[in-house]
Structures are given as C-alpha cells and as structure tokens.
Design a protein around this motif. Sequence first.
Motif, short mmCIF file in Angstrom:
data_model
loop_
_atom_site.label_atom_id
_atom_site.label_comp_id
_atom_site.label_asym_id
_atom_site.label_seq_id
_atom_site.Cartn_x
_atom_site.Cartn_y
_atom_site.Cartn_z
N LEU A 1 0.86 -1.16 0.00
CA LEU A 1 -0.07 0.11 0.28
C LEU A 1 0.87 1.29 0.17
O LEU A 1 0.54 2.31 -0.61
CB LEU A 1 -0.90 0.17 1.20
N LYS A 2 2.03 1.30 0.53
CA LYS A 2 2.94 2.22 0.66
C LYS A 2 3.58 2.59 -0.61
O LYS A 2 4.30 3.60 -0.70
CB LYS A 2 3.93 2.02 2.02
N GLY A 3 3.81 1.68 -1.24
CA GLY A 3 4.53 1.85 -2.81
C GLY A 3 5.56 0.56 -3.05
O GLY A 3 6.04 0.99 -4.02
N ALA A 4 5.69 -0.13 -2.13
CA ALA A 4 6.83 -0.93 -2.49
C ALA A 4 6.41 -2.16 -3.43
O ALA A 4 5.06 -2.41 -3.55
CB ALA A 4 7.17 -1.93 -1.33
N SER A 5 7.34 -2.83 -3.97
CA SER A 5 7.13 -3.84 -5.06
C SER A 5 7.32 -5.17 -4.34
O SER A 5 8.51 -5.48 -3.87
CB SER A 5 7.94 -3.67 -6.19
N VAL A 6 6.39 -5.95 -4.10
CA VAL A 6 6.27 -7.27 -3.32
C VAL A 6 6.07 -8.22 -4.24
O VAL A 6 4.67 -8.31 -4.75
CB VAL A 6 5.64 -7.29 -2.12
N LEU A 7 7.04 -9.23 -4.44
CA LEU A 7 6.53 -10.57 -5.43
C LEU A 7 6.81 -11.58 -4.74
O LEU A 7 7.90 -11.86 -4.11
CB LEU A 7 7.46 -10.36 -6.67
N THR A 8 5.92 -12.50 -4.57
CA THR A 8 6.00 -13.77 -4.07
C THR A 8 6.40 -15.09 -5.20
O THR A 8 5.40 -15.06 -6.12
CB THR A 8 4.69 -14.14 -3.28
N VAL A 9 7.01 -15.96 -4.73
CA VAL A 9 7.28 -16.69 -5.88
C VAL A 9 7.26 -18.21 -5.37
O VAL A 9 7.67 -18.35 -3.84
CB VAL A 9 8.78 -16.56 -6.55
N ASP A 10 7.48 -19.30 -6.33
CA ASP A 10 7.59 -20.74 -5.68
C ASP A 10 9.04 -20.92 -5.24
O ASP A 10 9.74 -20.89 -6.35
CB ASP A 10 7.02 -21.46 -6.82
N PRO A 11 9.45 -21.21 -4.01
CA PRO A 11 10.96 -21.50 -3.76
C PRO A 11 11.55 -22.32 -4.49
O PRO A 11 12.70 -22.32 -5.01
CB PRO A 11 10.74 -21.47 -2.29
N ALA A 12 10.83 -23.51 -4.74
CA ALA A 12 11.32 -24.71 -5.48
C ALA A 12 11.70 -24.29 -7.06
O ALA A 12 12.64 -24.75 -7.59
CB ALA A 12 10.59 -25.91 -5.26
N ALA A 13 10.58 -23.38 -7.38
CA ALA A 13 10.90 -23.04 -8.69
C ALA A 13 11.98 -22.23 -9.01
O ALA A 13 12.70 -22.00 -10.12
CB ALA A 13 9.59 -22.56 -9.37
N HIS A 14 12.23 -21.33 -8.19
CA HIS A 14 13.63 -20.47 -8.28
C HIS A 14 14.71 -20.55 -7.29
O HIS A 14 15.60 -19.74 -7.18
CB HIS A 14 12.83 -19.07 -7.88
N ASP A 15 14.70 -21.80 -6.55
CA ASP A 15 15.89 -22.02 -5.95
C ASP A 15 16.19 -21.20 -4.94
O ASP A 15 17.23 -20.58 -4.87
CB ASP A 15 17.26 -22.22 -6.82
N MET A 16 15.13 -20.82 -4.20
CA MET A 16 15.53 -19.62 -3.08
C MET A 16 15.38 -20.06 -1.78
O MET A 16 15.25 -19.40 -0.79
CB MET A 16 14.26 -18.67 -3.17
N THR A 17 15.57 -21.38 -1.53
CA THR A 17 15.28 -21.92 -0.15
C THR A 17 16.72 -21.44 0.57
O THR A 17 16.36 -21.42 1.75
CB THR A 17 15.43 -23.42 -0.09
N GLN A 18 17.83 -21.40 0.12
CA GLN A 18 19.01 -20.83 0.50
C GLN A 18 19.47 -19.50 0.16
O GLN A 18 20.45 -18.99 0.68
CB GLN A 18 20.26 -21.69 0.42
N GLN A 19 19.21 -18.88 -0.73
CA GLN A 19 19.38 -17.78 -1.36
C GLN A 19 18.86 -16.50 -0.54
O GLN A 19 17.75 -16.28 -0.65
CB GLN A 19 19.04 -17.41 -2.84
N LYS A 20 19.32 -15.78 0.11
CA LYS A 20 19.13 -14.52 0.87
C LYS A 20 20.15 -13.46 0.60
O LYS A 20 21.33 -13.56 1.08
CB LYS A 20 18.97 -14.86 2.38
#
Length: 695
Positions: free
Chosen positions: A91-110
């Motif tokens: 609502l304040k103007g940030a861009s928030v995108l949610t993804v499938d972690p398995a599809a993008h290998d984000m389980t360890q990527q921070k």
Amino acid sequence: MFGSNGTIDQHIIYTREEIYARLHKEITAAQSSILIAVDRFSHDELFRLLFKKIEEGVKIEIIIADRMHGQEYEYEEIFEYEDSSLQQLVLKGASVLTVDPAAHDMTQQKFCIVDKKLAFYGAYDWSRAEQSSQQESIVLTYHQATVERLIAYFNEIKNKAFELQPAQPEKKSLLSQIKAFFGMKSQERPQLSSQPRVDQQPTSSTATDTRSEYEHVLDSMIAAEVSNFDRELLRKQGYERARANNGDAHVLSKGLDSVYSVFINEVNVIEDKKTRLISKIEEQRVKSTDKLKEQLALQLHTLDTQFESRRESLQHKISSLESHIAINMKEIEGIRTSKIPAVQEKNQQIVQQIKEQERNYAKPAFKWFEFIPVTLINLGLILYLFFFYSSAAYILLFSELDAKEARLRGITVNPPEVFNPDAIGMAADKGGSALFFIMLFVFVPVSLALIGRFVQKMNWWKNTLMTLGILLVDAFIAYKVAEAIHNVDYLTGEVDVQWKFMMAFEDLNFYLVFILGALGLLLFKITFEKLMQFFEERNPDMNYRKNQQHIRHMQEDIAHNQSLRLSHEEEIARLEKEIIQYNTDINICREEVAAMPAKQTQQTEQKKSEMHNKTQSIERVTDIYKNHIENDILPISIDSVKDRINVFLEGWNDFLHDEYAVNKAMEKSKAAAEVATQWQVDKLSGNRFDQRIKA
C-alpha cells in the motif's frame, strides 16, 4: 571496491546481533533503492525501517518465497496477507513479489542490495528475531562485480516469475492486481471462491462473518472427508512415474492430470460418504446454533450487567454531585453570615478609631515632675564627663612630660590620678593653647554619644553600631591613659618593666577609665534622648505628622478589608457557578437513567435480531451444502488439489535426488516445479478445474 592492499573490500559477520545492527545501519543510510530476496520475512523492526525509507522516497523491491500452513503459494496468494506488514508495504508503494521457492531455488538464497553499491548475502533469518536460534553468518561486500551479479540474479527471478503468469494480454500485472485489490474497500473486493451463491439476500456484517466462518468449518469437514488419501502411496507413485521417465519434466503434466483425475473420482462420493457428511453437517448446524444461543445468552447477560453497572455509576455520580452542592451551599452560607460581616465590623471599628483620633488630637501637657530631674541629671552628667575626660586628656598629653621635668629638677614625682579635678588648672598653667585643646578633647566622646540625634531614620542596627563606637573610643582612651600612667611609673622607678599591650587587661587604671567613661557616656545618651522627647511631644508639627501617619495606616487596613470582602463575594460567585454546573450534570445523569430501559430494550432486540439472522444464515448454508452433497457438487478447496500435487512432486524429487548429482537434481527439480506451476496456471486461467473446486 578494493582496499588499499588490492584485496576485495568485504567482511564476514558471524553473530546475529552484529548482523542486524549492520543491516539496520546500511538500510537507514540508503538513498535510492533497496532490493531484498529472502525465503521468509516477518521481522517487525525491519518492516518499520522499510516503511520509513518508503516515506523518504527510497524505492523498495522484495522477492519472497514463503510457505503458508506447509503449502507453497503462488503469485495471487499475496492477497492472503491482507492484515500483514507485506500488505502495508504494498500500500505504501513497495514492489512485493512472491514466488515458488522450489521453482527459483530460493530456499538458501538470501541477499539484500543497498543503493546498488553494497550487498549482504548469506544465512541470515529475516523472520522475527526470537524465532531463530540457528547459527548465522553473512558476507558484506562492496565488490562491484559481486553486487552486479546479485542484481542480475534478482532481475532474473523477477522476470522468470512474471513469465510463469498466464499469458493473457487483458490481465493486469501481479503488482497492479495487488495494489488494486488492497486499494478497494473490503465490500468491493472480488470473491475468490468459484462456488455459486444461492442466497443473495442482504445480511448484516455480523451475519456475513458468521456465515463465512460456518462455511469455512463445513469446507474443512468436507476436505477432511474427501481429501483423505494415502500420502505415502501417492508419493511412491510420483517416485515411480519419475523413474519411468528418467525425471523428464515434459511428461510431468500427464502425471498431474492422472493425480487430478483420481482426485475428482474420489470427490464423486458414494452413498455412505454422503450420509456421513450430511450427518456431520447436521451435527455442526446444531452445535453452531447452540453456540449462537449460548452467545446470545451471554451477550444479554453482559448487556444487563453493563446497564446495571452504568445505572449504579450514574446514581453514584448524582449522589456525589448533590454532596458537592451541599458543601458549596454551606460554604456560601458561612461566607455570608460570618466572614463578610466580620470584615464589615472591622471596618466600622477602624472608621470610629479614625474619628476619635481626629477628634482627640490636642497638645499634651508638660510633665514638670519628669522634666526637672532629667534636666538636672543631664547637667550633672555633662559636668562629670567634662571633668573626667579633661583629666584623661591631661594625662595623655602632659603626664610623661611633667615626670621628666620633675626628674631633671630632682623633685619627687607624684603618680598621675585617673580622676584629677585640678587637670584644668594645671593645663591653664601651661598656657591658653593647652587649656583650649583639653577643652576641645572632651567634645569628642560627648559628640559621639549625641550623634544619633543627627542621623535620619534610626533603627536598631544603627543604634547598636553607635553604641559599639562609643565603647571602642572609650576603650582606646582607657588604654592610652593606662599606658601613660605606666610610663610615668617606669620613669620614676616604681616599675621596672616597659609597657606591653597585654598589660592593659591586668591594669586597674584601664578598667577604671573604660567603665567610668563608657557608663557616663551611655547614661548621658539615654537621659539626653529623654530630655529631647519632652520638647518633641509638645511640637505641634511632629504630633500632626504622627497623627496623620496613624490615620493613614488605619485607612490602609480599611482598603485591605474591602479587598478581602470583594474576594469573598468572588468566591460566592464561583461556588454558585459550580452549583449551576452540578445541577446541569445531575439533570443529564437523570435523563440518561430514565432513557436506559428503552435503550436496553432496543439493544436487546437488536442482538436478538442479529442472532436470528446468524441462525437463519447457518440454516441456509446448511441447506445449500446438504443439497450440494446430495447432488455431488461438493465445494472443495483448491488447496486439496495442491496438497496432492505437492505430495506427488515430493516423490518425483525423491527420485531425482536419488538418481542424479545434487546440481543436476536441483536443475531438474526447478524444471519440474515450473511445469507444475504452469499446469496449475493453465487449469485456473482456462477454468478447467471442476466447478466444485473453489479457486
């Protein structure tokens, strides 16, 4: 960025506290942009910091791979965060995108990139601080090549996520859908369920909430009955299907179709399941209806208690206000009957005193019986002082000289006397100047005793100071006389010790001169003051001034009493104003008490009406669900489909990790996840799910 020795400028931070402190510092200093890619994000302090940076104009983009209730969620499920901090960021103007972690290998990527100049990456948990107990460490780097690679990877995840959305040009982007959804009022938002609504009768918001809650309970019951399946068997099927195709993701969609078909076949319930579900729904209806009745009874009891408590509170307030009125009335009566009359009586007495003072003013009679002795005493004391101090002056001036002359002539020297009546004659023999000087010497102590008459506005401290002056001058004369007599005795051989300062305190002549001189001066000062009073009392001008001063003081007392009376009258006005306000408050309280029965009846009927609407809503929903069950159109949540797909994919991934190396297995897992995601998107966008499934 490199250090001075040519090494890459980067640091490793190991403790969670240090990681958070440095992260907080760099985000606070951000000027243009912040990019964040994490698997979970629920850290309240970091959320508040991002809110602040958005208000400062910093662009914020977040990619998050989260799980809800153990289920992986996709792009549209950001709507589930309606009450979360993620929604507030959107609502304040940030861009928030949610993804499938398995599809993008984000389980360890921070990682987090600040102003495209520095980056944090590593194993830091962005969830709440108290929820993490694992060992963590991050790398903070300014190395531009590393920062640019992380930015490219961020954009790759973002672009890939948007590519996986349904390719329909008329649909809005995910971000615009999110902003549009949260920008709507709650009643304007679209229904996410595809189950048709038979009942379109308008209901209250509480009835709607009750209906939604009841529907959720029934949906859970139906899902528990319909979605009961052998998870290990389905996982094994996924494993076998992957082995049969060597993990080829291109044939995965057919396997998912099979899983879906089996699911639909199980949805077509047989008669015993129908009977069991209808029985459970009926039991839930009775339970929910009984619960509503209990709630109504509790609400009515609470309402009675609240009104009774309010009634008692108002009665207590009325009693308190009446008590304040009685106190104010008593104070007013006391001021009018006691304080004001007392002030008036004092003024009348003072006015009478002024009249008597003016009427009785007259010249006082002369007191001869006091005047004659005081005059004689003053004459005697002045003669005494004259002869005493002339003797002391002669000793000071001529005693040593006389002793030396007599010694030269061989004549016997008589010791000088402290009180010598022949001092004036002896001084006359030495010439007129000696006699004149001795006569003038006497005026010094006498003038000191009379100087108070010439000082204006005498007070106690000035009088004390003058008395001390008399004593000091007399002590000095006594000391010098004692010294002169001792020196004469030394010249004549009477004593063989020269004079020393401390001898004065052992010398009898010192005490004689000091006591006789000081006593005479103080007595003369007192008697002369008394003599002057005889003439001042008969001075008409002085008496007039004293009389006027006394009258002026009494007039000031009258003015003070008038001011006191005015303050009493102002106090009465204040108390009367308070009484008016108290009476107004009492009337308001009594009106509220009188209106309470009708208000209580109205609220009671309103709660009964709301409860009736809730009960009717439950009855209607029950009938609808029973009708759906009897006609094989169960309202099944899409989560049941996803649950089976996820279990199937777990078996598929088990084979991949058993068969291939880690990197190869991860690559094929990504491909499988993309196919599964696309399969779900195609089903949803093409509306190819069974109509009983709630999307």
